[in-house]
Enzyme design. Structure first.
Site, PDB file in Angstrom:
ATOM      1  N   GLU A  17      43.766  35.556  37.729  1.00 32.29           N
ATOM      2  CA  GLU A  17      42.694  35.285  36.762  1.00 32.29           C
ATOM      3  C   GLU A  17      41.495  36.207  37.022  1.00 32.29           C
ATOM      4  O   GLU A  17      41.084  36.388  38.171  1.00 32.29           O
ATOM      5  CB  GLU A  17      42.227  33.828  36.889  1.00 32.29           C
ATOM      6  CG  GLU A  17      41.073  33.514  35.938  1.00 32.29           C
ATOM      7  CD  GLU A  17      40.472  32.144  36.173  1.00 32.29           C
ATOM      8  OE1 GLU A  17      41.111  31.150  35.800  1.00 32.29           O
ATOM      9  OE2 GLU A  17      39.361  32.073  36.737  1.00 32.29           O
ATOM     10  N   THR A  48      39.094  34.724  31.496  1.00 34.82           N
ATOM     11  CA  THR A  48      38.348  33.516  31.133  1.00 34.82           C
ATOM     12  C   THR A  48      37.495  33.757  29.888  1.00 34.82           C
ATOM     13  O   THR A  48      37.269  34.907  29.476  1.00 34.82           O
ATOM     14  CB  THR A  48      37.422  33.058  32.283  1.00 34.82           C
ATOM     15  OG1 THR A  48      36.447  34.073  32.487  1.00 34.82           O
ATOM     16  CG2 THR A  48      38.194  32.817  33.563  1.00 34.82           C
ATOM     17  N   GLY A 108      36.243  23.559  27.863  1.00 29.41           N
ATOM     18  CA  GLY A 108      35.007  24.183  28.335  1.00 29.41           C
ATOM     19  C   GLY A 108      33.954  23.110  28.559  1.00 29.41           C
ATOM     20  O   GLY A 108      34.172  21.929  28.295  1.00 29.41           O
TER      21      GLY A 108
END
Ligand SMILES: Cc1cc2nc3c(=O)[nH]c(=O)nc-3n(C[C@H](O)[C@H](O)[C@H](O)COP(=O)(O)OP(=O)(O)OC[C@H]3O[C@@H](n4cnc5c(N)ncnc54)[C@H](O)[C@@H]3O)c2cc1C
Length: 292
Positions: A17, A48, A108
């Site tokens: 990531e 992200t 989120g």
């Protein structure tokens, strides 16, 4: 390529990531990190997305760089908090234009440092709502986030799992987990998911320890517990000795990864924090032992 195909063909996958750089200096550093990690030939990389659309452009640029310049398979994240239907479609269309096949959909959280941020009146509340909106409109291979220790706001673990199941029912084809420092959380989580009838791949997230401050900060933020034993082992390291801490983090994550692979985890997803040293260290050890 859809990640679900990878798990059918070649588990365990290795993936990393990244988050978009916040300034020019960080962007230069990130380029070096990507170079160092790309040579390990990951199966895919993820990017992200700042909730509220705060990193929309940065995420798009980074996805473009990884996917179209470096030819890496990408899993683009999408955090829909506060965004209206047109915004969601705008982001999904941009992912389509970039050639993305895989999208991980998360809710989120309210964006940091933006006290005036106002969610769109038609914004969706939960990741399951976002998946339900995206699924019939796009052909992405969609995924969702899972929390082996339970999500920090969850009413209870069983309720959290009920909502995880809802995310799968609404279109998630795989789950990437939050990181944990005790594999028992992952093993119990997978066993419970299977009992509930969830059949999708559940890929463990790995976060090698590289800074005590960061470890404590992130653990509070996302609810990863740090056992007394881990704290004592960390306390036994020479104070302020960064190389010793890095090596400890690599050893610890290596042991975790080894046990996960031996137990049949479909992949290892590294939260790199835009750093390369710990991840390359763990991978080298796994390769040495013929585990990947
Ligand atoms: C692999 C991974 C990647 C991530 N990527 C990003 C990123 O790119 N950007 C970012 O901003 N954040 C990211 N996050 C963090 C994530 O946005 C936060 O953890 C967030 O608080 C929850 O997101 P979610 O998708 O799990 O939300 P949800 O699934 O909506 O769950 C949030 C909370 O609501 C509860 N809940 C869920 N559905 C319902 C329902 N229908 N009714 C009532 N309650 C419900 C759940 O139990 C949980 O407590 C990521 C997390 C992981 C594990």
């Amino acid at each position: 390529m859809k990640v679900t195909e990878m798990w059918k063909k070649k588990p365990p996958t290795i993936s990393f990531e990244f988050f978009p750089a916040r300034n020019a200096e960080a962007a230069e550093k990130l380029e070096r990190v990507i170079d160092q990690l790309a040579i390990t030939e990951p199966d895919f990389v993820s990017v992200t997305f700042g909730a509220g659309g705060s990193t929309r452009d940065g995420s798009r640029q980074l996805i473009d760089r990884l996917k179209n310049d470096l030819k890496l398979e990408v899993m683009a994240y999408f955090a829909g908090y506060g965004l209206g239907p047109d915004d969601i479609q705008g982001v999904m269309d941009s992912y389509l234009d970039l050639g993305v096949d895989n999208v991980l959909v998360v809710r989120g959280d309210p964006p940091h440092g933006q006290p005036d941020f106002k969610p769109h009146p038609a914004s969706l509340v939960h990741a399951s709502d976002m998946l339900e909106f995206i699924r019939p409109r796009y052909n992405f291979c969609l995924g969702a986030a899972g929390y082996p220790e339970g999500h920090i706001e969850a009413e209870s673990k069983p309720k959290d799992l009920e909502y995880l199941k809802l995310k799968v029912d609404k279109g998630a084809e795989y789950i990437i987990t939050n990181y944990f420092y005790d594999n028992r959380y992952y093993f119990d989580f997978v066993a419970t998911c299977r009992r509930l009838g969830l059949k999708v791949p559940i890929v463990p997230g790995i976060m090698p320890i590289f800074s005590l401050k960061m470890m404590n900060h992130l653990a509070k933020l996302c609810g990863a517990s740090i056992s007394g034993d881990l704290r004592s082992r960390l306390a036994a390291l020479p104070e302020g000795d960064i190389p010793a801490l890095l090596n400890f983090g690599i050893d610890f994550a290596f042991e975790q990864c080894k046990e996960l692979i031996v137990a049949g985890a479909p992949g290892l997803h590294f939260y790199t924090m835009d750093r390369s040293q710990s991840t390359t260290g763990v991978l080298a050890r796994l390769r040495q032992e013929g585990l990947i």
